[in-house]
Design a protein around this motif. Structure first.
Motif, mmCIF file in Angstrom:
data_model
loop_
_atom_site.group_PDB
_atom_site.id
_atom_site.type_symbol
_atom_site.label_atom_id
_atom_site.label_comp_id
_atom_site.label_asym_id
_atom_site.label_seq_id
_atom_site.Cartn_x
_atom_site.Cartn_y
_atom_site.Cartn_z
ATOM 1 N N THR A 25 0.819 -1.217 0.000
ATOM 2 C CA THR A 25 0.000 0.000 0.000
ATOM 3 C C THR A 25 0.850 1.264 0.000
ATOM 4 O O THR A 25 0.384 2.317 -0.430
ATOM 5 N N PHE A 27 1.689 2.934 2.567
ATOM 6 C CA PHE A 27 1.272 3.796 3.675
ATOM 7 C C PHE A 27 1.967 3.468 4.989
ATOM 8 O O PHE A 27 1.903 4.262 5.914
ATOM 9 N N ALA A 86 -6.796 -2.937 5.012
ATOM 10 C CA ALA A 86 -5.933 -2.618 3.874
ATOM 11 C C ALA A 86 -6.417 -3.367 2.647
ATOM 12 O O ALA A 86 -6.876 -4.505 2.741
ATOM 13 N N GLN A 92 -7.839 -1.678 -5.355
ATOM 14 C CA GLN A 92 -8.474 -0.480 -4.806
ATOM 15 C C GLN A 92 -9.409 0.166 -5.813
ATOM 16 O O GLN A 92 -9.266 0.000 -7.017
ATOM 17 N N THR A 120 -6.281 6.988 12.741
ATOM 18 C CA THR A 120 -5.333 7.248 11.664
ATOM 19 C C THR A 120 -4.573 8.531 11.972
ATOM 20 O O THR A 120 -4.820 9.186 12.978
ATOM 21 N N TYR A 126 -2.530 10.732 4.725
ATOM 22 C CA TYR A 126 -3.667 9.936 5.193
ATOM 23 C C TYR A 126 -5.009 10.603 4.949
ATOM 24 O O TYR A 126 -6.034 10.112 5.441
ATOM 25 N N THR A 129 -7.444 8.143 3.690
ATOM 26 C CA THR A 129 -7.900 7.246 4.758
ATOM 27 C C THR A 129 -8.998 7.921 5.564
ATOM 28 O O THR A 129 -10.027 7.300 5.881
ATOM 29 N N ARG A 130 -8.822 9.184 5.879
ATOM 30 C CA ARG A 130 -9.847 9.910 6.636
ATOM 31 C C ARG A 130 -11.136 10.010 5.830
ATOM 32 O O ARG A 130 -12.233 9.806 6.359
ATOM 33 N N TYR A 133 -12.951 6.593 6.009
ATOM 34 C CA TYR A 133 -13.719 6.376 7.241
ATOM 35 C C TYR A 133 -14.988 7.218 7.248
ATOM 36 O O TYR A 133 -16.061 6.730 7.625
#
Length: 162
Positions: A25, A27, A86, A92, A120, A126, A129-130, A133
């Motif tokens: 990934t 990350f 992940a 993805q 996170t 990120y 990612t936020r 969520y």
């Protein structure tokens, strides 16, 4: 989404597969990837007593396309933590991450969970990612300033479970 199967039981080969997926990934650090691998090993050695539950998404070719690790938060009543989620970069953008998240939420609720937490970093890296969520229905429950490093906060998300 090209997932062939979703399963909950880890196999011995999953430890290395999880590490490789997490590293792919881009990350996570090598140390973080080692932790992801270690949680699979812990579950294999201690079973459900480890407190780590998994969901694995295997592709049609048998490769690991995504996974999640979660469990009840110690010393709480009905709180669950999403430790890892992940999806391999090649898988993805097809809804697999959301499918994994919602499957974890359903499983946690079925185990008596009332809330699911995920955390996170506030780093710009990120931001996706936020958004992920938030797109799964989570809201920011807390921000711990300078947690990971000076200027890098921990952002804690939560979602109520049915």
């Amino acid at each position: 989404m090209s997932v062939q199967t979703m399963r909950t039981e880890p196999t011995p080969r999953d430890a290395a597969r999880v590490r490789a997926l997490v590293e792919a990934t881009g990350f996570f650090s090598r140390e973080e990837a080692g932790v992801a691998e270690e949680l699979v090993t812990e579950r294999l050695s201690k079973g459900l007593a480890s407190g780590y539950y998994f969901l694995f998404a295997d592709g049609p070719d048998g490769g690991l396309e995504g996974y999640a690790c979660y469990g009840p938060a110690p010393c709480t009543v009905g709180s669950f933590d999403l430790y890892w989620i992940a999806v391999h970069p090649d898988a993805q953008g097809n809804g697999l991450g959301k499918a994994l998240f919602h499957a974890v939420a359903e499983a946690a609720a079925a185990q008596g969970g009332r809330i699911l937490f995920a955390e996170t970093s506030s780093r710009e890296q990120y931001a996706p990612t936020r958004r992920f969520y938030e797109g799964c229905g989570c809201t920011v429950r807390a921000v711990v300033r300078d947690f990971y490093d000076a200027g890098e906060d921990k952002v804690i998300y939560g979602v109520q479970l049915a």
